[in-house]
Design a protein around this motif. Structure first.
Motif, PDB file in Angstrom:
ATOM      1  N   TYR A 175       0.822  -1.205   0.000  1.00 42.72           N
ATOM      2  CA  TYR A 175       0.000   0.000   0.000  1.00 42.72           C
ATOM      3  C   TYR A 175       0.862   1.265   0.000  1.00 42.72           C
ATOM      4  CZ  TYR A 175      -2.951   3.727   1.751  1.00 42.72           C
ATOM      5  OH  TYR A 175      -3.589   4.920   1.908  1.00 42.72           O
ATOM      6  N   HIS A 176       0.519   2.213  -0.858  1.00 40.56           N
ATOM      7  CA  HIS A 176       1.161   3.526  -0.910  1.00 40.56           C
ATOM      8  C   HIS A 176       0.073   4.581  -0.783  1.00 40.56           C
ATOM      9  CE1 HIS A 176       5.012   1.865  -2.106  1.00 40.56           C
ATOM     10  NE2 HIS A 176       4.349   1.086  -2.941  1.00 40.56           N
ATOM     11  N   PRO A 177       0.090   5.369   0.291  1.00 36.54           N
ATOM     12  CA  PRO A 177      -0.987   6.352   0.491  1.00 36.54           C
ATOM     13  C   PRO A 177      -0.886   7.511  -0.498  1.00 36.54           C
ATOM     14  CG  PRO A 177       0.721   6.648   2.136  1.00 36.54           C
ATOM     15  CD  PRO A 177       1.072   5.408   1.361  1.00 36.54           C
ATOM     16  N   PRO A 178      -2.009   8.211  -0.715  1.00 34.97           N
ATOM     17  CA  PRO A 178      -1.964   9.429  -1.510  1.00 34.97           C
ATOM     18  C   PRO A 178      -1.085  10.459  -0.811  1.00 34.97           C
ATOM     19  CG  PRO A 178      -4.127   9.134  -0.508  1.00 34.97           C
ATOM     20  CD  PRO A 178      -3.326   7.926  -0.176  1.00 34.97           C
ATOM     21  N   MET A 179      -0.614  11.438  -1.553  1.00 35.93           N
ATOM     22  CA  MET A 179       0.293  12.451  -1.004  1.00 35.93           C
ATOM     23  C   MET A 179      -0.343  13.826  -1.139  1.00 35.93           C
ATOM     24  SD  MET A 179       3.012  10.568  -0.244  1.00 35.93           S
ATOM     25  CE  MET A 179       4.491  11.520  -0.281  1.00 35.93           C
ATOM     26  N   TRP A 180      -1.356  14.105  -0.326  1.00 39.47           N
ATOM     27  CA  TRP A 180      -2.053  15.384  -0.420  1.00 39.47           C
ATOM     28  C   TRP A 180      -1.120  16.511  -0.044  1.00 39.47           C
ATOM     29  CZ3 TRP A 180      -3.246  19.545   2.519  1.00 39.47           C
ATOM     30  CH2 TRP A 180      -4.227  20.384   2.012  1.00 39.47           C
ATOM     31  N   PRO A 181      -1.048  17.598  -0.734  1.00 34.59           N
ATOM     32  CA  PRO A 181      -1.756  17.978  -1.959  1.00 34.59           C
ATOM     33  C   PRO A 181      -0.912  17.804  -3.219  1.00 34.59           C
ATOM     34  CG  PRO A 181      -0.831  19.936  -0.999  1.00 34.59           C
ATOM     35  CD  PRO A 181      -0.397  18.757  -0.140  1.00 34.59           C
ATOM     36  N   ASP A 182      -0.064  16.809  -3.299  1.00 29.84           N
ATOM     37  CA  ASP A 182       0.829  16.574  -4.435  1.00 29.84           C
ATOM     38  C   ASP A 182       0.049  16.023  -5.627  1.00 29.84           C
ATOM     39  OD1 ASP A 182       2.772  15.784  -6.215  1.00 29.84           O
ATOM     40  OD2 ASP A 182       3.863  14.531  -4.799  1.00 29.84           O
ATOM     41  N   PRO A 183      -0.096  16.793  -6.712  1.00 33.66           N
ATOM     42  CA  PRO A 183      -0.864  16.313  -7.863  1.00 33.66           C
ATOM     43  C   PRO A 183      -0.221  15.110  -8.556  1.00 33.66           C
ATOM     44  CG  PRO A 183       0.153  18.421  -8.360  1.00 33.66           C
ATOM     45  CD  PRO A 183       0.412  18.143  -6.898  1.00 33.66           C
TER      46      PRO A 183
END
Length: 126
Positions: free
Chosen positions: A62-70
């Motif tokens: 699992y790799h989480p999203p990187m908010w706010p990196d588009p």
């Protein structure tokens, strides 16, 4: 209508832990028996008040999203309406959330698996 929403599923490393996080945030029952799916180390659920079901599935890499990196978009997020932003913030931080951004009427956090969610100030009915 083509169908009915059964549940919202979030990928994570540890389904049981994330299910308990969201049960504390939203209320509801963790891993309530339900004939629609089996419950084990790979899958956990929260039946929240009002009938919605959140499900959590284990993903090995699992790799989480990187908010706010588009370049690594958030994919989706939950908005949770609260009466008191400061009181709600203290509670979600105690549960393991991480504050990412503050605005006047809302705040952005990451859950323990890295999924973004917002606390938004409830508006009174006029």
């Amino acid at each position: 209508m083509i169908g009915r929403l059964q549940c919202v599923v979030l990928d994570c490393h540890y389904p049981a832990g994330l299910a308990h996080f969201y049960a504390e945030l939203l209320g509801g029952a963790v891993d309530r028996p339900d004939p629609r799916w089996s419950l084990d180390e790979e899958w956990a659920t929260v039946h929240v008040p009002g009938g919605m079901v959140l499900a959590f599935q284990r993903v090995e890499d699992y790799h989480p999203p990187m908010w706010p990196d588009p370049a690594h978009p958030q994919q989706f997020h939950l908005d949770v309406e609260v009466a008191d932003l400061d009181a709600a913030e203290a509670k979600v931080l105690a549960l393991g959330a991480e504050l990412k951004d503050r605005e006047s009427g809302w705040r952005v956090y990451l859950d323990p698996a890295g999924h973004p969610f917002c606390l938004v100030r409830a508006h009174s009915a006029e």
